[in-house]
Scaffold this active site. Structure first.
Site, PDB file in Angstrom:
ATOM      1  N   SER A  26       0.924  -1.470   0.004  1.00  0.00           N
ATOM      2  CA  SER A  26       0.076  -0.157  -0.259  1.00  0.00           C
ATOM      3  C   SER A  26       0.874   1.149  -0.155  1.00  0.00           C
ATOM      4  CB  SER A  26      -0.980   0.020   1.401  1.00  0.00           C
ATOM      5  OG  SER A  26       0.005   0.159   2.494  1.00  0.00           O
ATOM      6  N   THR A  29       3.037   1.501   3.480  1.00  0.00           N
ATOM      7  CA  THR A  29       4.112   0.320   3.198  1.00  0.00           C
ATOM      8  C   THR A  29       5.199   0.719   2.229  1.00  0.00           C
ATOM      9  OG1 THR A  29       2.528  -1.117   3.859  1.00  0.00           O
ATOM     10  CG2 THR A  29       4.680  -1.859   3.311  1.00  0.00           C
ATOM     11  N   LYS A  98      -4.499  -6.887  -5.368  1.00  0.00           N
ATOM     12  CA  LYS A  98      -4.847  -6.626  -3.836  1.00  0.00           C
ATOM     13  C   LYS A  98      -6.166  -6.099  -3.649  1.00  0.00           C
ATOM     14  CE  LYS A  98      -3.302  -3.877   0.337  1.00  0.00           C
ATOM     15  NZ  LYS A  98      -3.057  -5.154   1.223  1.00  0.00           N
ATOM     16  N   GLU A 178      -5.576 -15.246   2.265  1.00  0.00           N
ATOM     17  CA  GLU A 178      -4.269 -14.921   3.396  1.00  0.00           C
ATOM     18  C   GLU A 178      -4.676 -14.597   4.698  1.00  0.00           C
ATOM     19  OE1 GLU A 178      -1.658 -11.663   1.975  1.00  0.00           O
ATOM     20  OE2 GLU A 178      -0.411 -12.356   3.557  1.00  0.00           O
ATOM     21  N   LYS A 220      -2.732 -18.418   1.098  1.00  0.00           N
ATOM     22  CA  LYS A 220      -1.607 -17.876   1.336  1.00  0.00           C
ATOM     23  C   LYS A 220      -1.098 -17.819   3.045  1.00  0.00           C
ATOM     24  CE  LYS A 220       1.134 -13.650   0.604  1.00  0.00           C
ATOM     25  NZ  LYS A 220       1.790 -12.760  -0.405  1.00  0.00           N
ATOM     26  N   SER A 262       6.461 -14.248   3.532  1.00  0.00           N
ATOM     27  CA  SER A 262       7.684 -14.159   4.182  1.00  0.00           C
ATOM     28  C   SER A 262       7.520 -13.613   5.656  1.00  0.00           C
ATOM     29  CB  SER A 262       8.755 -13.655   3.336  1.00  0.00           C
ATOM     30  OG  SER A 262       8.593 -12.240   2.944  1.00  0.00           O
ATOM     31  N   GLY A 263       6.630 -12.579   5.674  1.00  0.00           N
ATOM     32  CA  GLY A 263       6.511 -12.235   7.123  1.00  0.00           C
ATOM     33  C   GLY A 263       7.394 -11.487   7.984  1.00  0.00           C
TER      34      GLY A 263
HETATM   35  P1  13P Z   1       5.883 -10.488   2.968  1.00  0.00           P
HETATM   36  O1  13P Z   1       6.342 -11.663   2.257  1.00  0.00           O
HETATM   37  O2  13P Z   1       6.945  -9.269   3.037  1.00  0.00           O
HETATM   38  O3  13P Z   1       5.315 -10.727   4.278  1.00  0.00           O
HETATM   39  O4  13P Z   1       4.663 -10.106   2.226  1.00  0.00           O
HETATM   40  C1  13P Z   1       3.793 -10.903   1.491  1.00  0.00           C
HETATM   41  C2  13P Z   1       2.431 -10.188   1.479  1.00  0.00           C
HETATM   42  O5  13P Z   1       1.707 -10.176   0.124  1.00  0.00           O
HETATM   43  C3  13P Z   1       1.873  -9.915   2.666  1.00  0.00           C
HETATM   44  O6  13P Z   1       0.288  -9.682   2.743  1.00  0.00           O
END
Ligand code: 13P
Length: 341
Positions: A26, A29, A98, A178, A220, A262-263
């Site tokens: 976004s 971010t 998204k 997700e 996801k 990846s978080g």
């Molecule tokens: P990260 O891999 O940076 O966590 O982002 C993936 C994502 O799309 C989060 O919604």
């Protein structure tokens, strides 16, 4: 709804050797990411940066199955006037979008969030489909701390995810579902496992209640992993073993694919974890990456907003995409990283 077609797209998104580029930050971010490399977050800079990624020929044609875009990006044109969506299509990757509109505080549940954006979603999906989007993403956020998550937060977020997924399928768009359990806390891997299990079970229950076709979606999830502030960090093998056990327990085999976020893991950890999971096969679903930070941190740094660094940025992106592509087949080795460095 044409389920055969939805299934075909979902299967292509998790094809062996390929995974998804999450480039859907976004405005807030992406500003944070640009601040870290000293680049002003203007519309032109965001366009130039993403154009650099989408024009990375090797990465896009060989290792990336799809790209998740933010609303601004799906309507943007490259410098030469070609729509960015077209660049993605021409590379052979599938454009995605998204569609959630971020989070809001969940009333009566201090510290917890609910993802919003269902109002007018049907109309928005129609426009995105016309523009070329064939899949979408909605992210729910579940935090772990003392006394949370509440069942309330898990329920309302699962309900919204299923509402979104059903609307997507009705619009002939594959939903990426997700439900992200954050890794920001000091909890250990077993607490992450237990919470993620509750979240996935509730999410699949809602998907069934709302008649979402599991064959036409991609999950996801987060991995089962130690919180970043936990003193005891689980090994790569433990993360892989517990994540696969968890997913086998919670995710029906009808789901064509699972693509991890990846978080906040380091680039190499995210790759090593995915690779180790493929050593535990055969698996009932496609299993790959849908990384944001773990694919983009290196190219962002290499680029740093300078036109003369575009080739270096593309090399950095292609390298991470190739490493993760190998990991999605269990063919990655850490020595490949050293060689490239
Ligand atoms: P990260 O891999 O940076 O966590 O982002 C993936 C994502 O799309 C989060 O919604």
């Amino acid at each position: 709804m044409n389920l055969t077609e939805l299934n075909k797209v979902a299967t292509a998104m998790v094809a062996p050797g390929k995974g998804i580029l999450a480039a859907d930050e976004s405005s807030g971010t992406i500003k944070k990411r640009f601040d870290a490399i000293g680049v002003e977050s203007t519309e032109a800079n965001r366009r130039d940066y993403r154009e650099m990624l989408f024009r990375s020929k090797e990465a896009m044609s060989q290792h990336i199955s799809g790209v998740i875009l933010y609303d601004e990006t799906i309507w943007q044109d490259a410098k030469d006037g070609t729509p960015l969506v077209k660049l993605i299509e021409q590379s052979g990757a599938i454009p995605g979008i998204k569609v959630d509109e971020g989070t809001q505080a969940l009333p009566m549940c201090p510290g917890e969030l609910v993802t919003v954006g269902l109002d007018k979603l049907a109309e928005r999906l129609k426009k995105y489909y016309e523009r070329g989007a064939r899949f979408a993403k909605w992210r729910a956020v579940i935090d772990i701390a003392g006394g949370i998550p509440s069942m309330t937060a898990i329920s309302v977020n699962a309900h919204a995810l299923a509402r979104y997924a059903a609307l997507c399928q009705a619009a002939q768009i594959v939903p990426i579902v997700e439900p992200e359990v954050l890794m920001d806390g000091d909890h250990d891997i077993d607490r992450c496992y237990e919470v993620t299990q509750r979240v996935l079970n509730k999410t699949f229950q809602e998907l069934r209640v709302q008649r979402v076709a599991l064959e036409g979606m991609v999950l996801k999830p987060n991995m089962a992993i130690s919180g970043k502030k936990c003193a005891k960090q689980a090994s790569v093998e433990e993360v892989a073993e517990k994540t696969i056990r968890l997913l086998r327990t919670c995710v029906p085999a009808a789901v064509p694919g699972i693509a991890f976020l990846s978080g906040g893991q380091s680039d190499e950890e995210a790759t090593a974890h995915l690779n180790a999971m493929h050593k535990l096969g055969p698996l009932p679903w496609g299993l790959t990456f849908s990384y944001g930070r773990a694919l983009q941190a290196a190219p962002q740094k290499a680029w740093s907003g300078k036109a003369e660094n575009v080739a270096a940025g593309q090399r950095a992106f292609s390298h991470r995409a190739r490493m993760n592509g190998l990991a999605s087949k269990g063919e990655w080795q850490s020595s490949l990283e050293q060689k490239a460095a």
